[in-house]
Motif scaffolding. Structure first.
Motif, PDB file in Angstrom:
ATOM      1  N   PRO A   1       1.001  -1.271   0.081  1.00 49.44           N
ATOM      2  CA  PRO A   1      -0.005   0.046  -0.045  1.00 49.44           C
ATOM      3  C   PRO A   1       0.813   1.214  -0.009  1.00 49.44           C
ATOM      4  N   ARG A   2       0.385   2.344  -0.421  1.00 48.22           N
ATOM      5  CA  ARG A   2       1.166   3.663  -0.499  1.00 48.22           C
ATOM      6  C   ARG A   2       0.160   4.594   0.241  1.00 48.22           C
ATOM      7  N   GLY A   3       0.734   5.265   1.026  1.00 49.00           N
ATOM      8  CA  GLY A   3       0.059   6.383   1.702  1.00 49.00           C
ATOM      9  C   GLY A   3      -0.294   6.129   3.026  1.00 49.00           C
ATOM     10  N   ARG A   4      -0.583   6.883   3.924  1.00 45.90           N
ATOM     11  CA  ARG A   4      -0.976   6.774   5.323  1.00 45.90           C
ATOM     12  C   ARG A   4      -2.367   6.239   5.525  1.00 45.90           C
ATOM     13  N   PRO A   5      -3.184   6.479   4.558  1.00 47.69           N
ATOM     14  CA  PRO A   5      -4.621   5.885   4.891  1.00 47.69           C
ATOM     15  C   PRO A   5      -4.577   4.672   4.495  1.00 47.69           C
ATOM     16  N   ALA A   6      -3.939   4.146   3.384  1.00 50.71           N
ATOM     17  CA  ALA A   6      -3.833   2.617   3.313  1.00 50.71           C
ATOM     18  C   ALA A   6      -3.072   1.891   4.145  1.00 50.71           C
ATOM     19  N   TRP A   7      -2.038   2.406   4.646  1.00 50.79           N
ATOM     20  CA  TRP A   7      -1.350   1.627   5.549  1.00 50.79           C
ATOM     21  C   TRP A   7      -2.054   1.400   6.960  1.00 50.79           C
ATOM     22  N   CYS A   8      -2.991   2.511   7.439  1.00 48.96           N
ATOM     23  CA  CYS A   8      -3.984   2.293   8.386  1.00 48.96           C
ATOM     24  C   CYS A   8      -4.962   1.367   8.183  1.00 48.96           C
TER      25      CYS A   8
END
Length: 143
Positions: free
Chosen positions: A71-78
């Motif tokens: 995943p890329r980006g903070r929302p995807a990792w969350c």
């Protein structure tokens, strides 16, 4: 012949569904006796952690082989973290602790009865009715 769910005609890759499902079911089934054997030597937390880390490494290798990316980006990792805690960490910890307390057979039956409880809850709170095919699927899946 069109698929009953998607309406699309069968594809050449459909031949892999049976073997992949067989491997998946076999691996899921042998997890309980292996967990019980491991618990004779170590704690449930070590068993759950080892299974999660080992599975994660396998998934990373498959991700790489299939040409996919993380995943890329903070929302995807969350989202990935939330899903992994619920679907992996809690499940593996529950399997390890349940196997320690109740044995492999009882832990397996309890965990695999979840679809029955979902169907029962859907009937009680959502007034959903199961079709004959869905009931057959529950019976075959549980067996």
């Amino acid at each position: 012949m069109p698929d009953a769910v998607t309406g699309r005609a069968g594809r050449r890759g459909d031949a892999w569904v049976g073997p992949v499902l067989a491997v998946s079911v076999t691996c899921a089934g042998v997890g309980y006796p292996i967990t019980a054997a491991a618990l004779r030597l170590t704690s449930p937390s070590v068993v759950a952690t080892t299974r999660a880390l080992g599975g994660g490494l396998v998934m990373l290798a498959l991700l790489r082989m299939l040409g996919m990316r993380l995943p890329r980006g903070r929302p995807a990792w969350c989202w990935a973290a939330a899903i992994s805690v619920g679907n992996v960490v809690l499940t593996l910890a529950g399997i390890a602790e349940g196997t320690r307390l109740a044995g492999a057979a009882v832990a397996s039956v309890l965990l695999n009865s979840a679809p029955f409880f979902v169907a029962l809850g859907a009937r009680i709170w959502l007034a959903e009715r199961l079709t004959g095919r869905q009931v057959a699927g529950l019976v075959v899946g549980f067996a």
